[in-house]
Enzyme design. Structure first.
Site, PDB file in Angstrom:
ATOM      1  N   SER A 322       0.819  -1.223   0.000  1.00  0.00           N
ATOM      2  CA  SER A 322       0.000   0.000   0.000  1.00  0.00           C
ATOM      3  C   SER A 322       0.847   1.265   0.000  1.00  0.00           C
ATOM      4  O   SER A 322       2.039   1.236   0.313  1.00  0.00           O
ATOM      5  CB  SER A 322      -0.911   0.015   1.231  1.00  0.00           C
ATOM      6  OG  SER A 322      -0.134   0.241   2.380  1.00  0.00           O
ATOM      7  N   CYS A 323       0.196   2.382  -0.291  1.00  0.00           N
ATOM      8  CA  CYS A 323       0.893   3.672  -0.388  1.00  0.00           C
ATOM      9  C   CYS A 323       0.985   4.335   0.968  1.00  0.00           C
ATOM     10  O   CYS A 323       0.675   5.521   1.099  1.00  0.00           O
ATOM     11  CB  CYS A 323       0.162   4.582  -1.357  1.00  0.00           C
ATOM     12  SG  CYS A 323       0.284   3.993  -3.015  1.00  0.00           S
ATOM     13  N   ASP A 324       1.357   3.608   1.980  1.00  0.00           N
ATOM     14  CA  ASP A 324       1.455   4.164   3.325  1.00  0.00           C
ATOM     15  C   ASP A 324       2.778   3.716   3.905  1.00  0.00           C
ATOM     16  O   ASP A 324       3.084   2.517   3.897  1.00  0.00           O
ATOM     17  CB  ASP A 324       0.285   3.623   4.170  1.00  0.00           C
ATOM     18  CG  ASP A 324       0.171   4.343   5.494  1.00  0.00           C
ATOM     19  OD1 ASP A 324       1.217   4.535   6.161  1.00  0.00           O
ATOM     20  OD2 ASP A 324      -0.942   4.718   5.863  1.00  0.00           O
TER      21      ASP A 324
END
Ligand SMILES: Cc1ncc(COP(=O)(O)O)c(C=O)c1O
Length: 372
Positions: A322-324
């Protein structure tokens, strides 16, 4: 190493070729063996599977066939067991903080044993589940636990006795004590300390006219991730010795393992989806991460990873898709040189993985499949 037999690896690879990744392979034989181990080591005790560890219907059905009972916390868990026709005489609730709607539904469904650790919970139970049997949750040391649970629940001995008296005055039936030494507890002696502390409450309650008979020593039984852990037999021996010493008159013993019944049965198959070098350190990105299955890695759980490649282990950062930037599984993983597209197996991943997972950022929660 649990799950690493060539036969099981072969079955896993075969299924993954068809279904893709991420996928959680649960081995039924390991669950059966684990349940039998608890039965053998805790003869005469009630064994309640803590459903939160992995509530998948296939696991419930298998454990039910074997005669296992269940520990639940919520309306959602109750509904799923009712749907699977699990008899409510074999269900307890060990969560001292319960929603009203859950207690009401549990009571009308026939559940008759609840934990509590506050006056507010006694009032709730007296109103929503009048006349029920109750256990007080005691705070106990969590030494050696890799996933401690001590801060959130439980009361000290004197308060526990006061609460038991109050529960009785409100028409509930105080029957015993429950505690949890913390999840993945790697020190058997921690159970001994908790049992000694329970004895104090038992006596304080008896002095005030409350005779207890049930001791629920909870979950916390550890599984093998990277390091060896005490066996169920070693922990059982400590528990039996401590109970015999502290309670010469005997107790009705209950245990509520979650992780230990299903953890080692799970292999999480994942794929390397990307690679990078950042600050001279290799980064490997998988299609499973903190949000869609490996949440416990943020609390320090480190998984053994089997890869299709030989070669010396390289230190790298292992991250989810994910983009986290919170989505980092390990900053010091050691795996051989991997390529994008490689399939890996994350071992001992049957507990607290899919149970915690979300579809954050659109990434799939691993589907569960069964191997024999
Ligand atoms: C009340 C209760 N019982 C049992 C368990 C199961 O613990 P474990 O998975 O460590 O065996 C838990 C876990 O949080 C719990 O809260």
């Amino acid at each position: 190493m649990p799950g690493s037999s060539p036969h099981l690896q072969g079955q896993t690879t075969h299924i993954v070729e068809k279904v893709g990744t991420p996928a959680l392979m649960m081995n039924k034989r390991t669950i059966r063996e684990k349940y039998q181990e608890f039965r053998d080591q805790f003869k005469g005790a009630r064994v309640y599977y803590a459903l939160k560890a992995n509530p998948h219907p296939g696991i419930v059905q298998l454990l039910q066939e074997l005669g296992c009972e269940f520990e639940i916390s919520s309306l959602g868990e109750l509904e799923s067991l009712l749907q699977l026709k699990v008899p409510t005489q074999g269900i307890i609730s060990g969560n001292p903080v319960k929603e009203r709607a859950f207690v009401e539904r549990a009571h009308v469904s026939g559940i008759d044993l609840f934990a509590f650790d506050s006056y507010a919970e006694i009032d709730k139970l007296a109103e929503c589940a009048p006349g029920s049997r109750v256990t007080v949750r005691l705070t106990v040391p969590n030494d050696g636990s890799e996933w401690p649970l001590s801060n959130k629940f439980g009361v000290e001995s004197e308060d526990a006795a006061d609460l038991l008296v109050r529960a009785s005055a409100r028409g509930l039936r105080p029957v015993g004590i429950t505690f949890h030494v913390g999840s993945q507890c790697t020190k058997a002696a921690t159970w001994a300390k908790a049992i000694d502390k329970s004895r104090i409450v038992w006596e304080l309650a008896a002095d005030r006219g409350i005779q207890l008979h049930l001791l629920n020593v909870g979950g916390g039984f550890p599984i093998e991730y990277l390091r060896p852990v005490p066996s169920t037999a070693e922990i059982a021996e400590v528990i039996h010795e401590s109970v015999a010493r502290a309670f010469p008159g005997g107790v009705d013993l209950a245990i509520a393992p979650g992780r230990a019944l299903v953890g080692e049965a799970g292999i999480l198959a994942a794929t390397v989806i990307a690679k990078a070098v950042r600050d001279s350190k290799p980064w490997i990105y998988l299609d499973v991460g903190v949000f869609n299955g490996l949440m416990e890695s943020v609390g320090g759980i480190k998984y053994r990873i089997l890869t299709p490649r030989d070669g010396p282990p390289i230190q790298c950062v292992l991250a989810g898709p994910s983009c986290d930037s919170f989505d980092v599984i390990s900053t010091e993983a050691e795996v051989p040189h991997l390529e994008v597209g490689d399939r890996i197996h994350i071992m001992s991943a049957g507990a607290y993985t899919t149970a915690y997972a979300s579809q954050f950022d659109g990434f799939h929660i691993p589907a569960i499949h069964y191997t024999e």
